[in-house]
Design a protein around this motif. Structure first.
Motif, PDB file in Angstrom:
ATOM      1  N   ARG A 144       7.496  -4.543  -0.399  1.00 12.76           N
ATOM      2  CA  ARG A 144       6.207  -5.264   0.106  1.00 12.76           C
ATOM      3  C   ARG A 144       5.712  -4.013   1.068  1.00 12.76           C
ATOM      4  O   ARG A 144       6.274  -3.914   2.185  1.00 12.76           O
ATOM      5  N   ASP A 145       4.360  -3.799   0.804  1.00 10.38           N
ATOM      6  CA  ASP A 145       3.701  -2.860   1.558  1.00 10.38           C
ATOM      7  C   ASP A 145       2.306  -3.585   2.016  1.00 10.38           C
ATOM      8  O   ASP A 145       1.309  -3.879   1.309  1.00 10.38           O
ATOM      9  N   GLU A 146       2.486  -3.860   3.405  1.00  7.76           N
ATOM     10  CA  GLU A 146       1.286  -4.660   4.105  1.00  7.76           C
ATOM     11  C   GLU A 146       0.357  -3.813   4.841  1.00  7.76           C
ATOM     12  O   GLU A 146      -0.636  -4.044   5.590  1.00  7.76           O
ATOM     13  N   ARG A 147       0.511  -2.443   4.704  1.00  7.23           N
ATOM     14  CA  ARG A 147      -0.093  -1.320   5.647  1.00  7.23           C
ATOM     15  C   ARG A 147      -1.568  -1.175   5.430  1.00  7.23           C
ATOM     16  O   ARG A 147      -2.404  -1.063   6.194  1.00  7.23           O
ATOM     17  N   GLY A 148      -2.052  -1.349   3.938  1.00  7.55           N
ATOM     18  CA  GLY A 148      -3.326  -1.018   3.599  1.00  7.55           C
ATOM     19  C   GLY A 148      -4.065  -2.445   3.800  1.00  7.55           C
ATOM     20  O   GLY A 148      -3.861  -3.483   4.331  1.00  7.55           O
ATOM     21  N   GLY A 149      -5.279  -2.435   3.285  1.00  9.72           N
ATOM     22  CA  GLY A 149      -6.266  -3.637   3.467  1.00  9.72           C
ATOM     23  C   GLY A 149      -5.548  -4.876   2.584  1.00  9.72           C
ATOM     24  O   GLY A 149      -5.795  -5.876   3.053  1.00  9.72           O
TER      25      GLY A 149
END
Length: 686
Positions: free
Chosen positions: A226-231
C-alpha cells in the motif's frame, strides 16, 4: 619527531554495539542512497518471509506512509518477548540492539532462511531515526520504540518528537490485549536522514517486483503493498499457488520451444562449524528446485535464489547449474550428431543458454554468503549437488521416449545446434566482413549499392522497398556517404522463425551481411559498417508491415544497433500540393506528412485566397516520386526528417513484438478488434 610517530594501544578505537553500523553503514547495506534504503526494507521483509517459509505466517503487508516511514506487518509467531538469560533483556530488545543475535543460528527455530547473519534488524534499527516494534504474542500486545538504536519512549507519533532513553531494566511495554491465538509482528521505522542521502527514497516499482517475486517463491503467501505517499493511496496484492513454474511463465519473453521443465532433488554434505565452543562436523541437506523452458529467441533470463533470497551475481549453485547444462547437452548432441547435423563443433555455454528462461532455487540451512548483501552464494557443496541433480534429470529428459517429451527434446536440441552454427557463422563472418576489405573480397550481395566513404560514423545505409524505389533512390542519393540495399517485399517474420530459418532467408542474410556486425548475442556494435541504418518503405499499410518486419529482425538479432540509436525510419511525404501563384512567378510546391497537416495547409491557403492544383497528389509508393522529390523530402540531410527507433523499455517492447509478430494468433486478433474503431478507411489500399 618521536612524539609524532608514537603509535600504541591508546590510539586504537573500539566501536561498541550499533555504533559501528552508524560509523560504516556501507559495510552492512552497501550504500546510503536509495539502494541502501531499499536494502534496509528487504531485511525487515525477509524476516517476515522467513516466518512464512517456516510455516507460521500466511500474510505480509507493507505500507509506505506519507510521513516517509514504512511499516511491515506479518501474522507469524511474533518476536519473542520473554527475557533472554545471558543479557537480561527481552528477546525483542536483543534482536534490535545486538549484532549477530536472532533465532536463525543453530537451526532449531528455522531450517532455511534468508536472514542469516543476525544483523538485519539491528542494522535497520541503528540507521533509523525512529523504529517502533509491536509484537502480538501470548494474548498481549507488546510495544518497544528506539531512536538510532537506543530503546526509550517518544512523546508523540513522529520521528522528531522528544525522546526519553530507557532506564535500567527492560523498557518493553504492554499496550493492550489480543484475541486468543492471534500473533504477529509489526515494524514501523523512519530512516535516519543524517545517514542517508537527501534524494534517497523508497522505490515502489522495485518493491512491487520484489513482492511479486517472493509470492512466486513462497506459494500461497499473500503479500500486499500500500502506497499512501501520493495524493491517492494505491494497493497491490500478490499471491500465487503455482510456485516457480508460474514464475518462469511470467518471466518468459517469447514463444515456447518447450514446456516448463521442473527439476527437483536434494543432496547431503558435511560442514564443519563451531558448536558450543568446539568445531564439529554437521550433516546438512541441500534441496534443489529448478523450473526452466526454452523459447524461440536468444535472450537468457535466469534468476537464482537461496532460501528465497535473490543472488543476482550467482554463486556456487549457478555454477553447478550451468556446468550441468553444458555437460549434458554436449553429451546428448555428440550422441546424436548425425541426426542433428552438428558436425564436430562443440557447444559452448551461450549456445545452451540462448532462449532459456529459468528459476534456480536451493534451500540450505545457514548458507555461506559473500557479505551482508547476500548477492553471491559461497557454500562450496552446493555446486556439486546442483550439478548432479540437474545432470541426472536433464539427461533423462532429453533421452526420454515419451512422445511429448521426445518432441520437446528434439526441438530444444535443434535450437541449441542452430545457435552453435549461428555463433560459428557469425565468428567467420566477423573475420571476413570488416569494412576495409569488404569490396576486395567481393563478398557483399550483388544488389548492394555501396557508397564511396569508408568513414563509418558519417555513412548511411538505406534499406529500400523494391527495385522500382531503388532506381529512383540511386539518382536521389548522395553516393559519397549513402548506400542502398533493396529488399523484395515482406521479409521473413523472425519472431516465429528459428535461427536457422532466419540465416537461410536471403533477405535477412543479406541485411546481416551488409551491416557486417554478426547477429544475436554475438553482435558486435563496433564492427557495424554504417553509422545509420534507415528503413525507407512506402507510406501505406504494406510499407508499415514491411517496416515492422524489418524492425522485428533488428530487435531480435541486432538490438544493440537500436539501443545505440542508430536505426531510423524515413519519413516520406504523403501529399504534394502545388500552389498556383499569380503572374509569371513559378508555382510553389508544399509537402505534407499527415492527413491533419494537409487539412491545416488547405485551410491556411483558403484564408489567404490562394488556389492549388487538383487533384492533390497522394504518394502511396516511393516509386511515384522523381529523384529530385525523393532527395528533397526523404534523403537529403538538409531537408529530410528521420524517426529514431528507440527501446526505452525492453520488456514492454518484447511483449509488443510477441503480440504483433508472434505465433499465438488469438491475442493479436483481440488487439486488432479493439483498435478497429480508430482505423481510417481512407488509408486502406483497396
Amino acid at each position: 619527531m618521536a612524539q609524532r610517530d608514537e603509535y600504541n594501544a591508546r590510539h586504537l578505537s573500539v566501536l561498541e554495539g550499533l555504533e559501528a553500523v552508524r560509523k560504516r553503514p556501507g559495510m552492512y547495506i552497501g550504500s546510503t542512497d536509495s539502494r541502501g534504503l531499499m536494502h534496509c526494507l528487504w531485511e525487515i521483509i525477509d524476516n517476515s518471509v522467513d516466518e512464512a517459509l517456516a510455516g507460521y505466517a500466511s500474510s505480509i503487508s507493507i505500507t509506505l506512509h506519507k510521513d516517509d516511514s514504512v511499516e511491515v506487518t506479518d501474522d507469524g509467531r511474533g518476536i519473542p518477548v520473554d527475557i533472554e538469560p545471558r543479557t537480561g533483556l527481552s528477546g525483542l530488545e536483543v534482536v534490535f540492539t545486538k549484532l549477530h543475535a536472532g533465532g536463525k543460528f543453530g537451526g532449531r527455530s528455522y531450517n532455511a532462511v534468508g536472514g542469516l547473519h543476525g544483523v538485519g534488524a539491528s542494522v535497520v534499527n541503528a540507521l533509523s531515526g525512529r523504529l517502533d516494534a509491536t509484537v502480538t504474542r501470548g494474548g498481549k500486545v507488546h510495544q518497544l520504540s528506539f531512536r538510532r538504536g537506543e530503546p526509550g519512549t517518544f512523546a508523540g507519533n513522529g520521528p522528531n518528537d522528544s525522546f526519553t532513553p530507557a532506564e535500567e531494566g527492560s523498557p518493553l511495554q504492554v499496550s493492550g490485549k489480543a484475541k486468543r491465538g492471534v500473533t504477529g509482528t509489526t515494524i514501523r521505522y523512519w530512516a535516519d536522514r543524517e545517514i542517508f542521502t537527501p534524494d534517497a527514497h523508497f522505490l515502489e516499482d522495485e518493491l512491487v517486483n520484489r513482492a511479486r517475486q517472493t509470492a512466486f517463491l513462497v506459494p500461497g503467501l499473500r503479500l500486499s503493498i500500500r502506497d499512501e505517499r501520493g495524493g491517492e493511496s494505491s494497493e497491490q496484492v500478490f499471491q500465487y499457488d503455482g510456485g516457480i513454474s508460474e514464475f518462469v511463465d511470467h518471466l518468459s519473453p517469447d514463444s515456447a520451444v518447450t514446456g516448463i521443465w521442473r527439476i527437483q532433488g536434494h543432496g547431503k554434505f558435511t560442514e564443519r562449524i563451531p558448536v558450543d565452543g568446539r568445531m564439529q562436523d554437521i550433516e546438512r541437506d541441500c534441496e534443489v528446485d529448478i523450473a526452466m523452458r526454452w523459447g524461440v529467441g536468444y535472450d537468457t533470463a535466469v534468476k537464482s535464489f537461496v532460501n528465497i533470497i535473490a543472488t543476482p551475481k550467482g554463486g556456487t549453485h549457478m555454477a553447478g547449474f550451468e556446468q550441468a547444462l553444458v555437460k549434458v547437452f554436449r553429451k546428448v548432441v555428440e550422441a546424436n550428431a548425425r541426426r542433428l547435423k552438428a558436425g564436430r563443433d562443440k557447444l559452448d555455454k551461450d549456445d545452451v543458454l540462448a532462449g532459456l528462461t529459468a528459476v534456480v532455487t536451493v534451500r540450505i540451512a545457514e548458507p555461506q554468503f559473500e557479505g551482508q548483501t547476500k548477492e553471491v552464494l559461497g557454500t562450496p557443496a552446493a555446486r556439486q549437488i546442483v550439478t548432479k541433480v540437474v545432470s541426472d534429470q536433464l539427461e533423462a529428459r532429453l533421452n526420454s521416449t515419451k512422445r511429448t517429451e521426445k518432441q520437446e527434446a528434439t526441438s530444444v536440441l535443434e535450437k541449441v545446434v542452430s545457435e552453435m552454427k549461428a555463433r560459428i557463422a557469425a565468428r567467420q563472418h566477423k573475420e571476413t566482413q570488416r569494412r576495409k576489405n569488404a569490396l576486395e573480397n567481393s563478398s557483399m550481395p550483388a544488389k548492394l549499392v555501396e557508397c564511396r566513404s569508408k568513414d563509418v560514423e558519417s555513412s548511411e545505409l538505406f534499406v529500400v522497398e523494391g527495385d522500382s524505389a531503388l532506381g529512383t533512390a540511386k539518382l536521389a542519393r548522395s553516393s559519397e556517404f549513402q548506400a542502398l540495399l533493396p529488399i523484395r517485399g515482406k521479409i521473413l517474420n523472425v519472431q516465429k522463425a528459428s535461427v536457422a530459418d532466419m540465416l537461410s532467408n536471403s533477405e535477412c542474410a543479406a541485411l546481416l551481411q551488409v551491416i557486417g556486425a554478426g547477429s544475436g548475442r554475438n553482435f558486435d556494435l563496433d564492427a557495424a559498417r554504417y553509422g545509420k541504418v534507415v528503413l525507407m518503405t512506402d507510406a501505406d499499410v504494406d510499407g508499415a508491415h514491411i517496416r515492422t518486419l524489418l524492425l522485428t529482425l533488428f530487435f531480435r538479432y541486432m538490438r544493440p544497433l537500436i539501443e545505440a540509436g542508430r536505426v531510423f525510419a524515413a519519413v516520406p511525404p504523403l501529399h504534394r500540393v502545388e500552389i498556383i501563384n499569380s503572374g509569371s512567378r513559378p508555382n510553389e510546391v508544399r509537402y505534407t506528412y499527415s492527413e491533419s497537416e494537409l487539412v491545416t495547409l488547405l485551410a491556411d491557403l483558403e484564408k489567404q485566397s490562394k488556389k492549388y492544383k487538383e487533384p492533390i497528389q497522394r504518394y502511396k509508393g516511393l516509386g511515384e516520386m522523381d529523384a529530385d522529390q525523393l532527395s528533397e523530402t526523404t534523403m537529403d540531410p538538409a531537408h529530410r526528417s528521420l524517426r529514431r527507433i528507440r527501446v526505452e523499455d525492453a520488456e514492454a517492447a518484447e511483449r509488443v513484438f510477441d503480440l504483433l509478430m508472434g505465433s499465438v494468433v488469438a491475442p493479436r486478433k483481440d488487439f486488432i478488434i479493439a483498435g478497429a474503431h480508430a482505423l481510417d478507411k481512407g488509408m486502406i489500399d483497396a
